[in-house]
Write an enzyme that holds these catalytic residues in place. Structure first.
Site, mmCIF file in Angstrom:
data_model
loop_
_atom_site.group_PDB
_atom_site.id
_atom_site.type_symbol
_atom_site.label_atom_id
_atom_site.label_comp_id
_atom_site.label_asym_id
_atom_site.label_seq_id
_atom_site.Cartn_x
_atom_site.Cartn_y
_atom_site.Cartn_z
ATOM 1 N N MET A 1 -8.316 20.982 67.022
ATOM 2 C CA MET A 1 -8.284 20.225 68.277
ATOM 3 C C MET A 1 -7.790 18.804 67.992
ATOM 4 O O MET A 1 -8.024 17.888 68.789
ATOM 5 C CB MET A 1 -9.668 20.205 68.926
ATOM 6 C CG MET A 1 -10.123 21.612 69.316
ATOM 7 S SD MET A 1 -11.319 21.644 70.665
ATOM 8 C CE MET A 1 -12.640 20.711 69.964
ATOM 9 N N GLY A 2 -7.122 18.618 66.853
ATOM 10 C CA GLY A 2 -6.581 17.294 66.529
ATOM 11 C C GLY A 2 -7.647 16.346 66.011
ATOM 12 O O GLY A 2 -8.705 16.785 65.558
ATOM 13 N N ALA A 3 -7.333 15.030 66.073
ATOM 14 C CA ALA A 3 -8.193 13.995 65.458
ATOM 15 C C ALA A 3 -8.458 14.412 64.006
ATOM 16 O O ALA A 3 -9.600 14.510 63.564
ATOM 17 C CB ALA A 3 -9.483 13.788 66.235
ATOM 18 N N HIS B 1 -8.750 15.000 60.009
ATOM 19 C CA HIS B 1 -9.322 14.277 58.869
ATOM 20 C C HIS B 1 -9.105 15.137 57.630
ATOM 21 O O HIS B 1 -8.508 16.227 57.707
ATOM 22 C CB HIS B 1 -10.794 13.958 59.108
ATOM 23 C CG HIS B 1 -11.588 15.153 59.560
ATOM 24 N ND1 HIS B 1 -11.852 16.230 58.744
ATOM 25 C CD2 HIS B 1 -12.135 15.460 60.760
ATOM 26 C CE1 HIS B 1 -12.545 17.132 59.403
ATOM 27 N NE2 HIS B 1 -12.724 16.692 60.644
ATOM 28 N N HIS C 1 -9.632 18.934 57.767
ATOM 29 C CA HIS C 1 -8.521 19.751 58.290
ATOM 30 C C HIS C 1 -7.406 19.854 57.249
ATOM 31 O O HIS C 1 -6.814 20.913 57.067
ATOM 32 C CB HIS C 1 -7.911 19.109 59.547
ATOM 33 C CG HIS C 1 -8.838 18.999 60.708
ATOM 34 N ND1 HIS C 1 -9.358 17.804 61.137
ATOM 35 C CD2 HIS C 1 -9.329 19.945 61.554
ATOM 36 C CE1 HIS C 1 -10.127 18.006 62.191
ATOM 37 N NE2 HIS C 1 -10.135 19.290 62.467
ATOM 38 N N GLN D 1 -14.227 25.182 76.000
ATOM 39 C CA GLN D 1 -15.335 25.239 75.036
ATOM 40 C C GLN D 1 -16.256 24.028 75.126
ATOM 41 O O GLN D 1 -17.208 23.913 74.368
ATOM 42 C CB GLN D 1 -14.815 25.442 73.611
ATOM 43 C CG GLN D 1 -14.118 24.249 72.994
ATOM 44 C CD GLN D 1 -13.455 24.607 71.673
ATOM 45 O OE1 GLN D 1 -12.420 25.271 71.636
ATOM 46 N NE2 GLN D 1 -14.060 24.187 70.569
ATOM 47 N N LYS E 1 -18.080 24.296 58.016
ATOM 48 C CA LYS E 1 -18.990 23.394 58.723
ATOM 49 C C LYS E 1 -19.397 24.041 60.060
ATOM 50 O O LYS E 1 -20.530 23.944 60.490
ATOM 51 C CB LYS E 1 -18.348 22.027 58.984
ATOM 52 C CG LYS E 1 -19.337 21.084 59.654
ATOM 53 C CD LYS E 1 -18.824 19.687 59.701
ATOM 54 C CE LYS E 1 -18.034 19.425 60.949
ATOM 55 N NZ LYS E 1 -18.830 19.522 62.188
ATOM 56 N N ASP E 2 -18.424 24.716 60.675
ATOM 57 C CA ASP E 2 -18.704 25.441 61.926
ATOM 58 C C ASP E 2 -18.973 26.905 61.580
ATOM 59 O O ASP E 2 -18.220 27.790 61.987
ATOM 60 C CB ASP E 2 -17.512 25.306 62.871
ATOM 61 C CG ASP E 2 -17.285 23.864 63.269
ATOM 62 O OD1 ASP E 2 -18.223 23.240 63.777
ATOM 63 O OD2 ASP E 2 -16.178 23.348 63.035
ATOM 64 N N ARG F 1 -15.710 13.876 65.273
ATOM 65 C CA ARG F 1 -16.678 13.091 66.053
ATOM 66 C C ARG F 1 -17.192 11.878 65.272
ATOM 67 O O ARG F 1 -17.701 10.931 65.869
ATOM 68 C CB ARG F 1 -17.861 13.972 66.459
ATOM 69 C CG ARG F 1 -17.488 15.005 67.504
ATOM 70 C CD ARG F 1 -18.717 15.728 68.021
ATOM 71 N NE ARG F 1 -18.450 16.365 69.298
ATOM 72 C CZ ARG F 1 -17.923 17.564 69.443
ATOM 73 N NH1 ARG F 1 -17.606 18.264 68.382
ATOM 74 N NH2 ARG F 1 -17.703 18.061 70.647
HETATM 75 O O1 PAF Z 1 -12.910 24.240 65.364
HETATM 76 C C1 PAF Z 1 -12.123 23.802 66.250
HETATM 77 O O2 PAF Z 1 -11.477 22.779 66.086
HETATM 78 C C2 PAF Z 1 -11.995 24.550 67.558
HETATM 79 O O3 PAF Z 1 -13.200 25.111 67.939
HETATM 80 C C3 PAF Z 1 -10.888 25.617 67.525
HETATM 81 C C4 PAF Z 1 -11.192 26.728 66.538
HETATM 82 C C5 PAF Z 1 -9.559 24.976 67.191
HETATM 83 C C6 PAF Z 1 -10.763 26.257 68.917
HETATM 84 O O4 PAF Z 1 -10.472 25.313 69.896
#
Ligand code: PAF
Length: 280
Positions: free
Chosen positions: A30-32, A34, A37, A61, A149-150, A187
Site C-alpha cells: 500500500m506504499g509508504a 520502508h 518492503h 480493508q 509481521k502481518d 504507520r
Molecule cells: O499488507 C499490505 O500492505 C496490504 O494488506 C496488501 C497485502 C497490499 C493488500 O492491500
C-alpha cells in the site's frame, strides 16, 4: 522501471515476460515503503527474473475512514526506492480501476478472518481478500512475497489462494526491525517522538514472552504480559494472545510439535501497531 496504471497494461506486461520464459515475482503493497518492503523486493529479485510491486491503498480493508485518510502516501519516494532495489515494474492503479463497481464478495476462511485482528477490525480481511484476489488477476506472478509481521494476513492469503486455485507460490518473509526492535511499519511515520521511543516496549514484551515460555504456560504468560502493558502509560493494549500458527487458536497449554506465535496490537496515541514473535 516501468509504471503502469491499468489492469490491462499490467497483465499484458506480465504475460509478455512469461511468454519469454521469465519468472515473475510480485510484492503487493500500500506504499509508504520502508526497509521491510524493500527486503521483500530484494528477496524477489534474487528468486525471479522480473519483480513487480503494486502500490494501492485499498479502501475496502480499512474499517475506519480516518485511518484510511491518514494512511501515508509517498509515491515519488516509493518509486525511487523501488528503482534502486531492482524493481522492474510498479503497478499503481486508482480506485476506479480496481473497483469499477462495489465488490460484494464475502470470503470465509474457517474463522481465520474473525479472531485477533479480525475481532477488532471487522471486515478487514474480507477487504484484503478482495484486493489481493484482484491483484493476483492483474499480475499473474509465479511467486508473491508477504511479510510475517502481518502473520494473520499471510494465513488468510494462503487460504485465499487455496480456495480460488490461484497458481502462485506465497513466500513468507521475516519481519524487519529498527535497530531498537520496533517492527518496521508504514504507520511508524505517524508516531510522535515520545510514542516512537516508547514503542520499543512492544518488542521487549515479545522477547520476554519467549523467555517466559521456557517455563510457564500460556495462561500465566498472558497474565504477566498484560499486566506489564497495563503499567505502560503511553501504550494502550488492544490484545495480547498466544495462538498456534496454523488455525490461530488460543491455547492453555503448549503442545509438542506445534508452533506458537505471540501476537499483540497496541495503540500508541492514535497509531495502531501490531507485532508478533514465534515462541518455539
Ligand atoms: O499488507 C499490505 O500492505 C496490504 O494488506 C496488501 C497485502 C497490499 C493488500 O492491500
Amino acid at each position: 522501471m516501468e509504471i503502469l496504471k491499468t489492469i490491462n497494461d499490467a497483465q499484458e506486461y506480465v504475460l509478455n515476460q512469461r511468454r519469454n520464459g521469465l519468472k515473475i515475482g510480485f510484492v503487493p503493497t500500500m506504499g509508504a515503503l520502508h526497509q521491510g518492503h524493500i527486503s521483500l523486493v530484494e528477496k524477489s529479485t534474487t528468486q525471479n527474473d522480473i519483480t513487480i510491486v503494486s502500490i494501492f491503498v485499498n479502501p475496502t480493508q480499512f474499517n475506519n475512514a480516518a485511518d484510511l485518510e491518514k494512511y501515508p502516501r509517498t509515491i515519488d519516494a516509493d518509486c525511487k526506492m523501488l528503482e534502486a532495489a531492482g524493481c522492474n515494474m510498479v503497478f499503481t492503479p486508482d480506485e476506479k480501476e480496481m473497483y469499477p463497481q462495489k465488490d460484494e464478495r464475502v470470503f470465509s476462511f474457517n474463522g481465520l478472518e474473525s479472531c485477533l485482528e479480525g475481532e477488532f477490525r471487522p471486515g478487514h480481511f474480507n477487504g484484503v481478500a478482495q484486493i489481493v484476489s484482484k491483484l493476483f488477476f492483474a499480475i499473474p506472478a509465479h511467486n508473491a512475497y508477504f511479510g510475517q509481521k502481518d502473520f494473520q494476513q499471510l494465513a488468510v492469503i494462503k487460504q485465499l489462494v487455496l480456495q480460488l486455485d490461484i497458481p502462485v507460490n506465497i513466500i513468507p518473509c521475516p519481519t524487519i526491525r529498527e535497530s531498537d526492535g520496533l517492527a518496521m511499519s508504514s504507520r511508524n511515520l505517524r508516531l510522535t517522538p515520545e510514542h516512537r521511543s516508547n514503542s520499543t516496549f512492544i518488542y521487549k514484551m515479545l522477547q520476554k514472552t519467549v523467555e517466559l515460555a521456557k517455563a510457564n504456560n500460556p495462561t500465566l504468560i498472558k497474565e504477566i504480559i498484560i499486566s506489564e502493558f497495563n503499567k505502560n502509560k503511553l501504550l494502550k493494549l488492544e490484545y495480547f494472545d498466544i495462538v498456534d500458527n496454523t488455525y490461530l487458536q488460543q491455547t492453555d497449554f503448549f503442545q509438542k510439535d506445534t508452533i506458537y506465535i505471540a501476537c499483540v496490537a497496541v495503540w500508541a496515541g492514535d497509531v495502531r501497531l501490531i507485532d508478533n514473535i514465534q515462541i518455539n
